[in-house]
Design a protein around this motif. Structure first.
Motif, PDB file in Angstrom:
ATOM      1  N   ASP A 147       0.773  -1.237   0.000  1.00  0.00           N
ATOM      2  CA  ASP A 147       0.000   0.000   0.000  1.00  0.00           C
ATOM      3  C   ASP A 147       0.804   1.286   0.000  1.00  0.00           C
ATOM      4  O   ASP A 147       0.788   2.022  -0.981  1.00  0.00           O
ATOM      5  CB  ASP A 147      -0.978   0.024   1.186  1.00  0.00           C
ATOM      6  N   GLN A 148       1.479   1.615   1.132  1.00  0.00           N
ATOM      7  CA  GLN A 148       2.006   2.970   1.265  1.00  0.00           C
ATOM      8  C   GLN A 148       3.455   2.984   1.756  1.00  0.00           C
ATOM      9  O   GLN A 148       3.884   2.110   2.509  1.00  0.00           O
ATOM     10  CB  GLN A 148       1.157   3.778   2.246  1.00  0.00           C
ATOM     11  N   LEU A 149       4.161   4.024   1.312  1.00  0.00           N
ATOM     12  CA  LEU A 149       5.481   4.362   1.836  1.00  0.00           C
ATOM     13  C   LEU A 149       5.285   5.471   2.865  1.00  0.00           C
ATOM     14  O   LEU A 149       4.503   6.396   2.645  1.00  0.00           O
ATOM     15  CB  LEU A 149       6.376   4.840   0.702  1.00  0.00           C
ATOM     16  N   HIS A 150       5.965   5.385   3.997  1.00  0.00           N
ATOM     17  CA  HIS A 150       5.757   6.349   5.084  1.00  0.00           C
ATOM     18  C   HIS A 150       7.040   7.126   5.350  1.00  0.00           C
ATOM     19  O   HIS A 150       8.151   6.591   5.246  1.00  0.00           O
ATOM     20  CB  HIS A 150       5.333   5.632   6.365  1.00  0.00           C
ATOM     21  N   VAL A 151       6.854   8.414   5.716  1.00  0.00           N
ATOM     22  CA  VAL A 151       7.968   9.274   6.107  1.00  0.00           C
ATOM     23  C   VAL A 151       7.769   9.635   7.569  1.00  0.00           C
ATOM     24  O   VAL A 151       6.702  10.130   7.963  1.00  0.00           O
ATOM     25  CB  VAL A 151       8.038  10.549   5.246  1.00  0.00           C
ATOM     26  N   ILE A 152       8.784   9.396   8.387  1.00  0.00           N
ATOM     27  CA  ILE A 152       8.710   9.670   9.828  1.00  0.00           C
ATOM     28  C   ILE A 152       9.746  10.730  10.183  1.00  0.00           C
ATOM     29  O   ILE A 152      10.923  10.630   9.803  1.00  0.00           O
ATOM     30  CB  ILE A 152       8.963   8.391  10.648  1.00  0.00           C
ATOM     31  N   ASN A 153       9.297  11.750  10.904  1.00  0.00           N
ATOM     32  CA  ASN A 153      10.194  12.795  11.389  1.00  0.00           C
ATOM     33  C   ASN A 153      10.979  12.253  12.582  1.00  0.00           C
ATOM     34  O   ASN A 153      10.394  11.852  13.589  1.00  0.00           O
ATOM     35  CB  ASN A 153       9.355  14.017  11.805  1.00  0.00           C
ATOM     36  N   THR A 154      12.300  12.254  12.482  1.00  0.00           N
ATOM     37  CA  THR A 154      13.110  11.660  13.541  1.00  0.00           C
ATOM     38  C   THR A 154      13.224  12.533  14.786  1.00  0.00           C
ATOM     39  O   THR A 154      13.655  12.061  15.829  1.00  0.00           O
ATOM     40  CB  THR A 154      14.528  11.348  13.027  1.00  0.00           C
ATOM     41  N   ASP A 171       6.972  11.352  14.655  1.00  0.00           N
ATOM     42  CA  ASP A 171       5.640  11.356  14.059  1.00  0.00           C
ATOM     43  C   ASP A 171       5.697  10.981  12.578  1.00  0.00           C
ATOM     44  O   ASP A 171       6.640  11.355  11.859  1.00  0.00           O
ATOM     45  CB  ASP A 171       4.988  12.724  14.193  1.00  0.00           C
ATOM     46  N   VAL A 172       4.666  10.271  12.137  1.00  0.00           N
ATOM     47  CA  VAL A 172       4.497  10.008  10.706  1.00  0.00           C
ATOM     48  C   VAL A 172       4.022  11.300  10.049  1.00  0.00           C
ATOM     49  O   VAL A 172       2.965  11.833  10.398  1.00  0.00           O
ATOM     50  CB  VAL A 172       3.486   8.881  10.464  1.00  0.00           C
ATOM     51  N   ILE A 173       4.804  11.825   9.120  1.00  0.00           N
ATOM     52  CA  ILE A 173       4.477  13.138   8.545  1.00  0.00           C
ATOM     53  C   ILE A 173       4.012  13.049   7.097  1.00  0.00           C
ATOM     54  O   ILE A 173       3.481  14.025   6.564  1.00  0.00           O
ATOM     55  CB  ILE A 173       5.679  14.096   8.647  1.00  0.00           C
ATOM     56  N   LYS A 174       4.196  11.880   6.458  1.00  0.00           N
ATOM     57  CA  LYS A 174       3.766  11.777   5.065  1.00  0.00           C
ATOM     58  C   LYS A 174       3.527  10.316   4.716  1.00  0.00           C
ATOM     59  O   LYS A 174       4.252   9.424   5.174  1.00  0.00           O
ATOM     60  CB  LYS A 174       4.824  12.378   4.128  1.00  0.00           C
ATOM     61  N   ASN A 175       2.507  10.086   3.887  1.00  0.00           N
ATOM     62  CA  ASN A 175       2.196   8.756   3.388  1.00  0.00           C
ATOM     63  C   ASN A 175       2.069   8.833   1.869  1.00  0.00           C
ATOM     64  O   ASN A 175       1.332   9.687   1.348  1.00  0.00           O
ATOM     65  CB  ASN A 175       0.893   8.229   3.988  1.00  0.00           C
TER      66      ASN A 175
END
Length: 991
Positions: free
Chosen positions: A97-104, A108-112
């Protein structure tokens, strides 16, 4: 330590290691670990079959489909993690489904980003980044995401083989920023990382498809150097050599001395420092040199019913001084510098266990004899296997005698072990026949032929010359004599003295065995109850004695106690057993709860427990021995081999972060900030409590991180928070505060302080504007009060002037009259009438003075007092003239207060009116009434039922004018009403 392997010799050695393990019982939410990385902040990120997890050494934060939105990811099966340090982000690849971007910085997950699927069974498997592109390998082919446009772009064109869009299990990037895509059914294709054009390819036939399946699945890869890549495949290891122009050479048999690794499935591979390579395959974990010629096999020490995690490694992450292993069961951590502890308890091949060790002996070939509470076991040094030699007896003590023989002492007496056979002692040493039933618990060698043995059952000590076959017993009745037949241990010091340690006393025998002295510490005033002496050693003219239940005793060469070291001083436990001098710099102490290393010069302890690699926290009495610079110490779960040279000081302080700042408000809301780089925080004025949680990342010993904090504006000294990683703050007045925190590792090395600036906003009544307004209002009030007081003083002064004028006029006139009447009384013979006039004048004057004093009296300023004064004045006159006098206040009015001016003028008005009634009215009744007026204020009335007068014909006399003037002075209105034969009514009403 992890061995640096040379290339000239073959090394096929098993190295025993202990893993620090984190499984589901420790808080890890999933097993089957597929990848581990550490971000630049120091957190571990773990991709597993169930979820994504962040780990700080103590606590786990999970990212699942059921998590809160800020921690929610689309799929349970996380395959790959890549860190983007420039954007402070992680790229997370689930299988669907999705690739996720997490702010280190805040987690927090900031983008999908939705990932296109080529088919229903198109599962994402792997990923790498190169420039602005993310290369994703899936079950059905290659996908590329441009991270500038946030769009998927077309992958490179199909290669002529129609299998090119088949499964991709591994994608790698070399040091020239080109991408190696491993197609399971085609081979390896090298693409330019910028233009996406194909550079070179390696087909399956070139990779040695030994099984003929037309597939080779590449599971992992590692760069050995700029020109060599090692691939881990399901058909063994493959090495590819290349130059800058990508002239390729493939070696399908790179391992020379363990050829099975060229054909068996390889799960994970990682190049580490010193050009060494860690390889997981064939059910083992190996360390090879870069040439793949020499290797060692890591053997994990496990307990009963445990599996060897190290044999099921699926991913490897190198962390500078640690190797993190992603295992099927969880996360394992292995240090580059191997643990100072190697524990032995369970043999998985035979199922034998070392239950409750009672004695231990290291043989010259490094095999280890283990005396148990119920048996004797031999541990083979080469393969760590256990061989049971006896299962029936308790083995109190073991030592090597030479000639391939070991002395054994069981609960049934003395024996000898020869060629793995247990023989009776007298069969080898007839001189011990008389002592064979004695139980030995300790020994020391003196010279090359004498061994002195301590006995267990109050039998003193035995001096045995096993070469001359001579035995002598020393006890309380011999010469020299022991102070006690109880023996816990014996020690031979550097000058030849023999120390026999008992329960209550220590006996010291000189080197010639001619003189003995006792040492019981009974005369020590500070330490009178020292007993249970189990072991000792010496260093720098001091003796150190293990006193069970008391701790560690230091005595000088005069045998005087210098110090008693206890748990409060840092000792792990006061139930101490054995003590060893380590290179004249430190002491190593076994105890009933942990192992302590004491730096003598620094006078500092470092303690170790089961989580650091010990067999357990509990050792056993006289079950430790030193051999070739190592300590072998037994306890309830086998024994631990301790290498003191590896008991290093950790000089790296923890990485300290503010993990969570939560502000509780009085409206029930909470303000939460989870950013790692938070520096300032503004607190609203309706706050109740600030909770600051923090974490000191220290994977060496996370449970023993300690914290301190201070609020600089309140306290200059640091407050010790212990191991607690939370502080709560309440009750601070509005201001800006600097909160500082710092963390220390297990060796006391402190991090730099982490600072948080907290600005607490004031409530409306705490603002500077409000305070300024209050100051201005205060000035206004003070000014008004000042002017009011001035006015009151002026009024008082006016009253006093009026009274003074009255006194001057009335008293002066009266005194003048008295003077005249007095003169006439003296001149005239008939003077009685003059004297009576004088008496009247004096009485009148006295009454006037009393009235003036009453007016000035502060405690009588109300209408009741005024009416009482009127009664006192009028009652005697009314009684003398047989006139009825009525005086009262109507209840509706109450008893209002009046000013002094009102008192004076109302009294004088009343007296004037009543006097007129007495003089002219010929009345029967006079009424003085105080009641509410038309405006509900004071109405003062004086009336009589006398003759009255005609108002129209009667001019205003002095009396009426005087009363009007007095009423006006106090802001009252005077009315009078009268007619002939109807009496007179005078009212005075407050305006």
């Amino acid at each position: 330590m992890l061995l640096s392997l040379g290339t000239n010799s073959i090394a096929q050695q098993k190295v025993r290691v202990s893993l620090v393990k984190y499984g589901q019982s420790d808080g890890l939410s999933s097993y089957n670990i597929q990848q581990i990385i550490k971000d630049k902040n120091g957190f571990l990120w773990v991709a597993s079959q169930d979820c994504l997890t962040r780990f700080d050494g103590k606590s786990f934060l999970s990212y699942t489909q059921q998590s809160l939105p800020k921690h929610r990811i689309s799929g349970p099966d996380v395959r790959k993690i890549i860190e983007d340090t420039i954007h402070k982000a992680l790229w997370i690849l689930p299988n669907r489904d999705q690739l996720h971007v997490i702010n280190t910085t805040n987690g927090d997950v900031i983008k999908n980003i939705s990932i296109p699927n080529y088919a229903n069974d198109d599962w994402n498997i792997t990923m790498t980044n190169c420039g602005n592109n993310l290369w994703i390998g899936s079950f059905r082919g290659l996908k590329i995401l441009n991270t500038k446009k946030w769009q998927f772009i077309p992958p490179p064109k199909k290669i002529q083989n129609h299998f090119i869009n088949s499964e991709i299990n591994c994608i790698g990037r070399d040091n020239f920023n080109n991408v190696w895509v491993c197609y399971t059914r085609y081979g390896i294709v090298i693409y330019n990382g910028t233009s996406l054009k194909k550079i070179k390819e390696i087909k399956l036939k070139d990779l040695g498809d030994r099984l003929g399946r037309n597939t080779i699945r590449v599971n992992d890869f590692t760069l050995v150097n700029n020109n060599e890549i090692l691939f881990a495949t399901d058909q063994g290891l493959r090495t590819v050599y290349f130059d800058r122009f990508y002239s390729l050479t493939v070696d399908n048999n790179p391992v020379k001395n363990l050829k099975v690794l060229n054909s068996c499935p390889i799960d994970a591979i990682k190049a580490i420092r010193h050009d060494d390579i860690i390889i997981s395959g064939n059910g083992h974990l190996y360390q090879f040199n870069s040439a793949l010629s020499n290797y060692v096999v890591y053997d994990e020490s496990i307990g009963d019913a445990e599996s060897k995690w190290i044999n099921y490694v699926q991913s490897i992450y190198f962390d500078g001084d640690k190797i993190w292993l992603g295992c099927q069961q969880g996360i394992g951590m292995m240090k580059i510098i191997s643990s100072p502890f190697a524990k032995y308890y369970y043999d998985e091949k035979t199922g034998n266990k070392l239950e409750h060790m009672r004695s231990i002996c290291v043989l010259p070939n490094k095999d280890i004899l283990c005396g148990l509470s119920s048996g004797l076991t031999l541990v083979n040094h080469g393969d760590n296997s256990f061989t049971t030699l006896d299962r029936a007896h308790l083995y109190h003590h073991i030592f090597f005698l030479g000639n391939n023989m070991a002395f054994l002492s069981t609960n049934q007496g003395m024996h000898v072990l020869k060629k793995k056979t247990i023989k009776s002692i007298e069969s080898i040493y007839p001189e011990l026949k008389s002592y064979k039933a004695h139980v030995v618990n300790s020994h020391v060698f003196v010279g090359d032929s004498v061994v002195i043995m301590g006995t267990e059952c109050d039998d003193g000590i035995l001096i045995w010359n096993y070469k001359r076959h001579y035995v002598k017993k020393i006890d309380t009745s011999s010469s020299p004599a022991l102070a006690s037949n109880t023996v816990n241990n014996i020690y031979h010091d550097k000058i030849g003295n023999l120390w026999v340690l008992s329960d209550k006393v220590i006996t010291v025998i000189n080197a010639d065995f001619t003189i003995s002295k006792s040492l019981d510490f009974a005369s020590e005033r500070k330490y009178p109850k020292l007993d249970l002496f189990f072991d000792m050693c010496e260093f720098n003219r001091s003796y150190w004695i293990a006193s069970y239940g008391n701790g560690l005793i230091q005595i000088d060469d005069k045998w005087k106690v210098r110090k008693l070291i206890r748990q409060k001083d840092g000792l792990s436990n006061e139930g101490v057993y054995n003590i060893f001098n380590i290179r004249d710099s430190s002491l190593l102490i076994t105890s009933n709860n942990g192992l302590s290393s004491y730096n003598i010069k620094a006078q500092k302890f470092k303690n170790y427990y089961i989580e650091n690699g010990l067999q357990s926290n509990s050792f056993e009495e006289v079950t430790a021995t030193a051999y070739h610079d190592k300590i072998y110490a037994g306890g309830i779960n086998g024994f631990t081999v301790i290498d003191p040279s590896k008991l290093l000081v950790n000089k790296i302080p923890p990485i300290l972060y503010l993990a969570n700042v939560e502000v509780k408000l009085d409206n029930g809301q909470n303000l939460v900030n989870t950013s790692l780089d938070i520096k300032t925080l503004t607190i609203p004025n309706n706050w109740l409590q600030i909770s600051i949680s923090f974490t000191g990342i220290n994977f060496e010993d996370p449970k023993r991180v300690t914290y301190k904090y201070r609020i600089k504006e309140i306290e200059t000294n640091w407050i010790n928070n212990g191991h607690r990683d939370l502080i709560n703050i309440i009750g601070l007045p509005p201001n800006t505060y600097t909160i500082e925190l710092k963390a220390a590792n297990e060796d006391g090395y402190w991090s730099y302080p982490k600072t948080l600036i907290v600005k607490i906003e004031p409530k409306w009544f705490e603002t500077w504007f409000f305070k300024l307004a209050m100051v201005v209002l205060g000035v206004i009030i003070l000014n008004a009060f000042y002017h009011y007081r001035i006015k009151q003083i002026k009024i008082q002064q006016q009253i006093r002037r009026d009274i003074a004028n009255d006194l001057h006029d009335d008293l002066g006139s009266t005194l003048n009259s008295i003077k005249i009447f007095t003169h006439l009384a003296i001149e005239k013979k008939q003077n009685i009438s003059y004297l009576k006039e004088i008496e009247k004048l004096i009485t009148s004057t006295t009454g006037g003075l009393r009235d003036m004093l009453w007016v000035l009296e502060d405690s009588r300023d109300d209408m009741n007092e005024l009416l009482d004064r009127v009664k006192k004045f009028a009652t005697p006159i009314a009684h003398a003239n047989q006139i009825k006098l009525e005086c009262y206040i109507e209840p509706e009015l109450g008893n209002p207060n009046i000013s002094k001016t009102e008192k004076r003028n109302l009294l004088l008005i009343a007296k004037e009116a009543i006097n007129n009634s007495f003089k002219y009215a010929e009345c029967q009744t006079i009424k003085v009434i105080v009641k509410p007026g038309t405006n509900k204020k004071i109405l003062f009335s004086i009336s009589d039922d006398g003759l009255g007068f005609d108002i129209s014909n009667k001019s205003n006399g002095y009396g009426l004018n005087s009363m009007k003037n007095r009423a006006e002075q106090i802001n009252y209105v005077l009315h009078y009403n009268s007619s002939p034969g109807s009496g007179t009514l005078i009212t005075v009403e407050k305006k």
